[in-house]
Design a protein around this motif. Sequence first.
Motif, PDB file in Angstrom:
ATOM      1  N   ARG A  32      12.008   6.863  34.480  1.00  0.00           N
ATOM      2  CA  ARG A  32      11.438   5.898  33.540  1.00  0.00           C
ATOM      3  C   ARG A  32      12.088   6.033  32.163  1.00  0.00           C
ATOM      4  O   ARG A  32      12.416   5.044  31.521  1.00  0.00           O
ATOM      5  CB  ARG A  32       9.936   6.105  33.429  1.00  0.00           C
ATOM      6  CG  ARG A  32       9.281   5.024  32.609  1.00  0.00           C
ATOM      7  CD  ARG A  32       7.807   5.218  32.410  1.00  0.00           C
ATOM      8  NE  ARG A  32       7.140   5.941  33.468  1.00  0.00           N
ATOM      9  CZ  ARG A  32       5.883   6.334  33.395  1.00  0.00           C
ATOM     10  NH1 ARG A  32       5.172   6.073  32.330  1.00  0.00           N
ATOM     11  NH2 ARG A  32       5.328   6.996  34.382  1.00  0.00           N
ATOM     12  N   ARG A  33      12.306   7.267  31.724  1.00  0.00           N
ATOM     13  CA  ARG A  33      12.990   7.486  30.438  1.00  0.00           C
ATOM     14  C   ARG A  33      14.425   6.981  30.484  1.00  0.00           C
ATOM     15  O   ARG A  33      14.918   6.407  29.514  1.00  0.00           O
ATOM     16  CB  ARG A  33      12.985   8.965  30.076  1.00  0.00           C
ATOM     17  CG  ARG A  33      11.637   9.551  29.974  1.00  0.00           C
ATOM     18  CD  ARG A  33      11.295   9.825  28.592  1.00  0.00           C
ATOM     19  NE  ARG A  33       9.964  10.448  28.598  1.00  0.00           N
ATOM     20  CZ  ARG A  33       9.266  10.601  27.548  1.00  0.00           C
ATOM     21  NH1 ARG A  33       9.742  10.194  26.398  1.00  0.00           N
ATOM     22  NH2 ARG A  33       8.093  11.146  27.601  1.00  0.00           N
ATOM     23  N   LEU A  34      15.080   7.204  31.609  1.00  0.00           N
ATOM     24  CA  LEU A  34      16.454   6.728  31.761  1.00  0.00           C
ATOM     25  C   LEU A  34      16.512   5.205  31.744  1.00  0.00           C
ATOM     26  O   LEU A  34      17.400   4.619  31.116  1.00  0.00           O
ATOM     27  CB  LEU A  34      17.051   7.264  33.066  1.00  0.00           C
ATOM     28  CG  LEU A  34      18.485   6.909  33.355  1.00  0.00           C
ATOM     29  CD1 LEU A  34      19.406   7.668  32.417  1.00  0.00           C
ATOM     30  CD2 LEU A  34      18.830   7.218  34.788  1.00  0.00           C
ATOM     31  N   LEU A  35      15.566   4.547  32.376  1.00  0.00           N
ATOM     32  CA  LEU A  35      15.524   3.090  32.370  1.00  0.00           C
ATOM     33  C   LEU A  35      15.180   2.545  30.987  1.00  0.00           C
ATOM     34  O   LEU A  35      15.642   1.459  30.616  1.00  0.00           O
ATOM     35  CB  LEU A  35      14.509   2.586  33.398  1.00  0.00           C
ATOM     36  CG  LEU A  35      14.887   2.778  34.859  1.00  0.00           C
ATOM     37  CD1 LEU A  35      13.742   2.345  35.757  1.00  0.00           C
ATOM     38  CD2 LEU A  35      16.141   2.039  35.209  1.00  0.00           C
ATOM     39  N   ASP A  36      14.390   3.292  30.220  1.00  0.00           N
ATOM     40  CA  ASP A  36      14.095   2.876  28.845  1.00  0.00           C
ATOM     41  C   ASP A  36      15.342   2.932  27.971  1.00  0.00           C
ATOM     42  O   ASP A  36      15.589   2.038  27.162  1.00  0.00           O
ATOM     43  CB  ASP A  36      13.013   3.761  28.231  1.00  0.00           C
ATOM     44  CG  ASP A  36      11.631   3.413  28.715  1.00  0.00           C
ATOM     45  OD1 ASP A  36      11.456   2.289  29.223  1.00  0.00           O
ATOM     46  OD2 ASP A  36      10.731   4.265  28.594  1.00  0.00           O
ATOM     47  N   LYS A  37      16.134   3.980  28.140  1.00  0.00           N
ATOM     48  CA  LYS A  37      17.327   4.143  27.312  1.00  0.00           C
ATOM     49  C   LYS A  37      18.412   3.135  27.652  1.00  0.00           C
ATOM     50  O   LYS A  37      19.159   2.713  26.781  1.00  0.00           O
ATOM     51  CB  LYS A  37      17.877   5.554  27.447  1.00  0.00           C
ATOM     52  CG  LYS A  37      17.035   6.575  26.743  1.00  0.00           C
ATOM     53  CD  LYS A  37      17.666   7.927  26.767  1.00  0.00           C
ATOM     54  CE  LYS A  37      16.765   8.902  26.024  1.00  0.00           C
ATOM     55  NZ  LYS A  37      17.383  10.201  25.890  1.00  0.00           N
ATOM     56  N   THR A  38      18.498   2.751  28.920  1.00  0.00           N
ATOM     57  CA  THR A  38      19.536   1.796  29.322  1.00  0.00           C
ATOM     58  C   THR A  38      19.080   0.351  29.196  1.00  0.00           C
ATOM     59  O   THR A  38      19.853  -0.554  29.472  1.00  0.00           O
ATOM     60  CB  THR A  38      19.974   2.063  30.765  1.00  0.00           C
ATOM     61  OG1 THR A  38      18.845   1.996  31.624  1.00  0.00           O
ATOM     62  CG2 THR A  38      20.640   3.417  30.890  1.00  0.00           C
ATOM     63  N   ASP A  39      17.829   0.130  28.813  1.00  0.00           N
ATOM     64  CA  ASP A  39      17.256  -1.198  28.583  1.00  0.00           C
ATOM     65  C   ASP A  39      17.283  -2.087  29.832  1.00  0.00           C
ATOM     66  O   ASP A  39      17.400  -3.304  29.750  1.00  0.00           O
ATOM     67  CB  ASP A  39      17.967  -1.886  27.421  1.00  0.00           C
ATOM     68  CG  ASP A  39      17.123  -2.984  26.816  1.00  0.00           C
ATOM     69  OD1 ASP A  39      15.887  -2.855  26.834  1.00  0.00           O
ATOM     70  OD2 ASP A  39      17.699  -3.971  26.332  1.00  0.00           O
ATOM     71  N   ILE A  40      17.167  -1.459  30.996  1.00  0.00           N
ATOM     72  CA  ILE A  40      17.090  -2.218  32.241  1.00  0.00           C
ATOM     73  C   ILE A  40      15.683  -2.782  32.435  1.00  0.00           C
ATOM     74  O   ILE A  40      15.484  -3.749  33.164  1.00  0.00           O
ATOM     75  CB  ILE A  40      17.513  -1.335  33.434  1.00  0.00           C
ATOM     76  CG1 ILE A  40      18.989  -0.978  33.292  1.00  0.00           C
ATOM     77  CG2 ILE A  40      17.255  -1.990  34.764  1.00  0.00           C
ATOM     78  CD1 ILE A  40      19.521  -0.071  34.353  1.00  0.00           C
ATOM     79  N   ASN A  41      14.715  -2.236  31.741  1.00  0.00           N
ATOM     80  CA  ASN A  41      13.323  -2.671  31.893  1.00  0.00           C
ATOM     81  C   ASN A  41      13.083  -4.098  31.422  1.00  0.00           C
ATOM     82  O   ASN A  41      12.029  -4.656  31.688  1.00  0.00           O
ATOM     83  CB  ASN A  41      12.392  -1.727  31.152  1.00  0.00           C
ATOM     84  CG  ASN A  41      12.221  -0.438  31.883  1.00  0.00           C
ATOM     85  OD1 ASN A  41      12.277  -0.411  33.106  1.00  0.00           O
ATOM     86  ND2 ASN A  41      12.027   0.629  31.149  1.00  0.00           N
ATOM     87  N   ARG A  42      14.025  -4.699  30.748  1.00  0.00           N
ATOM     88  CA  ARG A  42      13.821  -6.086  30.332  1.00  0.00           C
ATOM     89  C   ARG A  42      13.855  -7.038  31.521  1.00  0.00           C
ATOM     90  O   ARG A  42      13.420  -8.170  31.425  1.00  0.00           O
ATOM     91  CB  ARG A  42      14.856  -6.498  29.288  1.00  0.00           C
ATOM     92  CG  ARG A  42      16.266  -6.425  29.760  1.00  0.00           C
ATOM     93  CD  ARG A  42      17.220  -6.649  28.575  1.00  0.00           C
ATOM     94  NE  ARG A  42      18.569  -6.325  28.976  1.00  0.00           N
ATOM     95  CZ  ARG A  42      19.500  -7.223  29.188  1.00  0.00           C
ATOM     96  NH1 ARG A  42      19.232  -8.502  29.009  1.00  0.00           N
ATOM     97  NH2 ARG A  42      20.703  -6.852  29.551  1.00  0.00           N
ATOM     98  N   PHE A  43      14.340  -6.571  32.681  1.00  0.00           N
ATOM     99  CA  PHE A  43      14.351  -7.379  33.896  1.00  0.00           C
ATOM    100  C   PHE A  43      13.080  -7.203  34.721  1.00  0.00           C
ATOM    101  O   PHE A  43      12.894  -7.880  35.724  1.00  0.00           O
ATOM    102  CB  PHE A  43      15.554  -7.021  34.771  1.00  0.00           C
ATOM    103  CG  PHE A  43      16.871  -7.296  34.106  1.00  0.00           C
ATOM    104  CD1 PHE A  43      17.251  -8.596  33.815  1.00  0.00           C
ATOM    105  CD2 PHE A  43      17.716  -6.261  33.777  1.00  0.00           C
ATOM    106  CE1 PHE A  43      18.461  -8.854  33.209  1.00  0.00           C
ATOM    107  CE2 PHE A  43      18.926  -6.502  33.173  1.00  0.00           C
ATOM    108  CZ  PHE A  43      19.300  -7.801  32.879  1.00  0.00           C
ATOM    109  N   VAL A  44      12.212  -6.272  34.304  1.00  0.00           N
ATOM    110  CA  VAL A  44      10.982  -5.969  35.041  1.00  0.00           C
ATOM    111  C   VAL A  44       9.866  -6.863  34.515  1.00  0.00           C
ATOM    112  O   VAL A  44       9.626  -6.943  33.314  1.00  0.00           O
ATOM    113  CB  VAL A  44      10.614  -4.478  34.874  1.00  0.00           C
ATOM    114  CG1 VAL A  44       9.284  -4.194  35.538  1.00  0.00           C
ATOM    115  CG2 VAL A  44      11.702  -3.601  35.452  1.00  0.00           C
TER     116      VAL A  44
END
Length: 71
Positions: A32-44
Motif C-alpha cells: 500500500r505504501r509502495l502504491l501511494d508513492k508511485t501514485d498508481i492509486n489514482r486508478f483505484v
Amino acid sequence: MIPLREIDLLGVFVSPALICLAVALILSLILRRLLDKTDINRFVWNRALFDLSLLIVMTALFILSLRFGGT
C-alpha cells in the motif's frame, strides 16, 4: 499435499491461516505504501475495497502455497 496442522507457540495452538493472514497484512501494508508513492492509486475506484481485496487475495495465495507447496 501437506496437511495444515496447528502450530504450537508457547503452549498456544495457532492456526496456520492466522499466520498467513498476519504475513499478508504486513505485506499488504508495504504494498500500500509502495502504491501511494508511485501514485498508481489514482486508478483505484474505492481504496478501502481495493485494500481489503488485496489482503484477501494475498492470504488465500499464502494458504494455497502452504497446502500445495510440497508437491
